[in-house]
Motif scaffolding. Sequence first.
Motif, PDB file in Angstrom:
ATOM      1  N   PHE A 176      -9.645   7.305  14.937  1.00  0.00           N
ATOM      2  CA  PHE A 176     -10.325   7.512  13.665  1.00  0.00           C
ATOM      3  C   PHE A 176      -9.713   6.559  12.644  1.00  0.00           C
ATOM      4  O   PHE A 176      -8.517   6.254  12.698  1.00  0.00           O
ATOM      5  CB  PHE A 176     -10.165   8.956  13.169  1.00  0.00           C
ATOM      6  N   PHE A 177     -10.531   6.082  11.708  1.00  0.00           N
ATOM      7  CA  PHE A 177     -10.076   5.140  10.676  1.00  0.00           C
ATOM      8  C   PHE A 177     -10.804   5.451   9.383  1.00  0.00           C
ATOM      9  O   PHE A 177     -11.985   5.789   9.398  1.00  0.00           O
ATOM     10  CB  PHE A 177     -10.372   3.701  11.111  1.00  0.00           C
ATOM     11  N   GLU A 178     -10.101   5.306   8.264  1.00  0.00           N
ATOM     12  CA  GLU A 178     -10.720   5.589   6.970  1.00  0.00           C
ATOM     13  C   GLU A 178     -10.066   4.728   5.898  1.00  0.00           C
ATOM     14  O   GLU A 178      -8.841   4.574   5.868  1.00  0.00           O
ATOM     15  CB  GLU A 178     -10.542   7.075   6.636  1.00  0.00           C
ATOM     16  N   PHE A 179     -10.887   4.146   5.020  1.00  0.00           N
ATOM     17  CA  PHE A 179     -10.374   3.372   3.900  1.00  0.00           C
ATOM     18  C   PHE A 179      -9.789   4.290   2.831  1.00  0.00           C
ATOM     19  O   PHE A 179     -10.279   5.404   2.611  1.00  0.00           O
ATOM     20  CB  PHE A 179     -11.486   2.544   3.253  1.00  0.00           C
ATOM     21  N   GLY A 180      -8.769   3.784   2.149  1.00  0.00           N
ATOM     22  CA  GLY A 180      -8.257   4.426   0.954  1.00  0.00           C
ATOM     23  C   GLY A 180      -8.751   3.692  -0.273  1.00  0.00           C
ATOM     24  O   GLY A 180      -9.681   2.878  -0.188  1.00  0.00           O
ATOM     25  N   PRO A 181      -8.136   3.926  -1.422  1.00  0.00           N
ATOM     26  CA  PRO A 181      -8.546   3.227  -2.641  1.00  0.00           C
ATOM     27  C   PRO A 181      -8.394   1.717  -2.508  1.00  0.00           C
ATOM     28  O   PRO A 181      -7.531   1.224  -1.779  1.00  0.00           O
ATOM     29  CB  PRO A 181      -7.588   3.784  -3.692  1.00  0.00           C
ATOM     30  N   ASP A 182      -9.233   0.969  -3.215  1.00  0.00           N
ATOM     31  CA  ASP A 182      -9.156  -0.493  -3.182  1.00  0.00           C
ATOM     32  C   ASP A 182      -7.921  -1.023  -3.898  1.00  0.00           C
ATOM     33  O   ASP A 182      -7.381  -2.072  -3.533  1.00  0.00           O
ATOM     34  CB  ASP A 182     -10.409  -1.101  -3.815  1.00  0.00           C
ATOM     35  N   ARG A 183      -7.494  -0.317  -4.929  1.00  0.00           N
ATOM     36  CA  ARG A 183      -6.308  -0.732  -5.680  1.00  0.00           C
ATOM     37  C   ARG A 183      -5.088   0.037  -5.198  1.00  0.00           C
ATOM     38  O   ARG A 183      -5.196   1.155  -4.685  1.00  0.00           O
ATOM     39  CB  ARG A 183      -6.506  -0.492  -7.184  1.00  0.00           C
ATOM     40  N   LEU A 184      -3.916  -0.566  -5.385  1.00  0.00           N
ATOM     41  CA  LEU A 184      -2.687   0.114  -5.003  1.00  0.00           C
ATOM     42  C   LEU A 184      -2.585   1.466  -5.692  1.00  0.00           C
ATOM     43  O   LEU A 184      -2.833   1.581  -6.889  1.00  0.00           O
ATOM     44  CB  LEU A 184      -1.471  -0.728  -5.378  1.00  0.00           C
ATOM     45  N   THR A 185      -2.201   2.470  -4.925  1.00  0.00           N
ATOM     46  CA  THR A 185      -2.022   3.794  -5.510  1.00  0.00           C
ATOM     47  C   THR A 185      -0.670   3.910  -6.195  1.00  0.00           C
ATOM     48  O   THR A 185      -0.491   4.757  -7.074  1.00  0.00           O
ATOM     49  CB  THR A 185      -2.141   4.876  -4.427  1.00  0.00           C
ATOM     50  N   VAL A 186       0.297   3.070  -5.775  1.00  0.00           N
ATOM     51  CA  VAL A 186       1.651   3.093  -6.329  1.00  0.00           C
ATOM     52  C   VAL A 186       2.120   1.654  -6.504  1.00  0.00           C
ATOM     53  O   VAL A 186       1.935   0.832  -5.606  1.00  0.00           O
ATOM     54  CB  VAL A 186       2.630   3.836  -5.393  1.00  0.00           C
ATOM     55  N   THR A 187       2.709   1.347  -7.644  1.00  0.00           N
ATOM     56  CA  THR A 187       3.239  -0.004  -7.874  1.00  0.00           C
ATOM     57  C   THR A 187       4.749  -0.002  -8.111  1.00  0.00           C
ATOM     58  O   THR A 187       5.342  -1.059  -8.311  1.00  0.00           O
ATOM     59  CB  THR A 187       2.547  -0.650  -9.089  1.00  0.00           C
ATOM     60  N   GLU A 188       5.372   1.161  -8.063  1.00  0.00           N
ATOM     61  CA  GLU A 188       6.821   1.240  -8.254  1.00  0.00           C
ATOM     62  C   GLU A 188       7.557   0.569  -7.092  1.00  0.00           C
ATOM     63  O   GLU A 188       7.043   0.499  -5.967  1.00  0.00           O
ATOM     64  CB  GLU A 188       7.285   2.696  -8.375  1.00  0.00           C
ATOM     65  N   THR A 189       8.763   0.097  -7.358  1.00  0.00           N
ATOM     66  CA  THR A 189       9.578  -0.548  -6.319  1.00  0.00           C
ATOM     67  C   THR A 189      10.998   0.025  -6.364  1.00  0.00           C
ATOM     68  O   THR A 189      11.964  -0.682  -6.658  1.00  0.00           O
ATOM     69  CB  THR A 189       9.617  -2.069  -6.519  1.00  0.00           C
ATOM     70  N   PRO A 190      11.169   1.305  -6.047  1.00  0.00           N
ATOM     71  CA  PRO A 190      12.496   1.924  -6.126  1.00  0.00           C
ATOM     72  C   PRO A 190      13.427   1.413  -5.030  1.00  0.00           C
ATOM     73  O   PRO A 190      12.979   0.992  -3.950  1.00  0.00           O
ATOM     74  CB  PRO A 190      12.199   3.412  -5.931  1.00  0.00           C
ATOM     75  N   GLU A 191      14.707   1.462  -5.288  1.00  0.00           N
ATOM     76  CA  GLU A 191      15.700   1.077  -4.284  1.00  0.00           C
ATOM     77  C   GLU A 191      15.630   2.011  -3.078  1.00  0.00           C
ATOM     78  O   GLU A 191      15.751   1.568  -1.936  1.00  0.00           O
ATOM     79  CB  GLU A 191      17.104   1.120  -4.899  1.00  0.00           C
ATOM     80  N   ARG A 192      15.420   3.311  -3.339  1.00  0.00           N
ATOM     81  CA  ARG A 192      15.338   4.288  -2.252  1.00  0.00           C
ATOM     82  C   ARG A 192      14.067   5.111  -2.414  1.00  0.00           C
ATOM     83  O   ARG A 192      13.751   5.589  -3.509  1.00  0.00           O
ATOM     84  CB  ARG A 192      16.551   5.228  -2.245  1.00  0.00           C
ATOM     85  N   SER A 193      13.365   5.279  -1.330  1.00  0.00           N
ATOM     86  CA  SER A 193      12.147   6.083  -1.339  1.00  0.00           C
ATOM     87  C   SER A 193      12.493   7.566  -1.427  1.00  0.00           C
ATOM     88  O   SER A 193      13.630   7.977  -1.178  1.00  0.00           O
ATOM     89  CB  SER A 193      11.344   5.815  -0.069  1.00  0.00           C
ATOM     90  N   ARG A 194      11.488   8.363  -1.737  1.00  0.00           N
ATOM     91  CA  ARG A 194      11.712   9.814  -1.810  1.00  0.00           C
ATOM     92  C   ARG A 194      12.113  10.363  -0.449  1.00  0.00           C
ATOM     93  O   ARG A 194      12.976  11.244  -0.351  1.00  0.00           O
ATOM     94  CB  ARG A 194      10.456  10.515  -2.324  1.00  0.00           C
TER      95      ARG A 194
END
Length: 358
Positions: A176-194
């Motif tokens: 199965f395959f599905e598109f998400g939003p065309d634009r980035l949903t997140v633009t942050e660039t943290p040192e460590r992810s959640r």
Amino acid sequence: MTTIDQEQVALDQLYRDFSAHNLIPLWTARDDLMPSVPQPAAVPYVWRWSDLYPLAQRSGELVPVGRGGERRAIALANPGLPGLPYATPTLWAAIQYLGPRETAPSHHHSQTAFRFVIDGEGVWTNVEGDPVAMRRGDLLLTPSWAFHEHQNVTDSPMAWIDGLDIPLVHQLDAGFFEFGPDRLTVTETPERSRNERLWGHPGLRPIGAPDQPSSPLMAYRWAHTDAALTAQLELADEGHPTALGPGHAGVRYSNPTTGGDALVTIRTEFHRLRAGARTEPARIVGSAVWQVFEGEATVGLGQERFTVKKGDLFVVPSWCEFALEAVTQVDLFRFSDEPVYDALGFTRLARQAAGRQA
């Protein structure tokens, strides 16, 4: 007409009737269906980084990233599987290239995926809205059906290796395959992810978090991998039985909620061999793809031998005899379909020197 002739006529008619009703008798197909040992269509093969990376660069100049193709990913196509973008009948591997300031849009799919970085940094992969930095030596996971997108925030391109179970999912008719939003949903660039802040503490598990089929930790950092391999070899030098063999250390990326493989259908490992170290020739049911991270080695694949160095990738088909010998100290990333074979009870290993099977 003799009795023998009559029987032959009747037999010929029987086979015509089988064909007319789309039937094939087992006694005419047994050798193909039940061979004495695995007969893989995939063949041993080496892809040179010196060829792959320039082609990826050229693709970056000529092929945009966007909807449709979605990713600028170039699949390794095994010569034994003509016309298919598969490294083995169960594994897909590709070099993906993201140019300066480019983004790759969001999508998700039932196929399981990971990324392994041979060099560079500056790209973040957002997995279910959680930005994860991609850096040299890191393994980044994208479990099945997780939305993911990528952004390069630098003025330099970056390439990495993608691994997926696309061929397996295709054979199972489970894609199965599905598109998400065309634009980035997140633009942050943290040192460590959640996910790293929650799960990236060795041996410490959040009590309130349930078990998950795939690892909830999306990033396995090179600093930890390197330290673990170094410690294995140091302890072996001190007389402790910690290594896989003389001068050979190995780690497996694991799911902190279960202790099993980090991904449900793909096993991911990292190996280090000191200069001169070698592995015992062996055959295993299931296929694998290796990439040289640093150093140089000679690899035996069936009757063939190849010299491989940084960035090169090679494929080991099912039941192909395989051995490694380190020319210099060599670090190698490996991924395989072994969790699938383990789950189905098909695991089998044969070592040449002892002539034994497990």
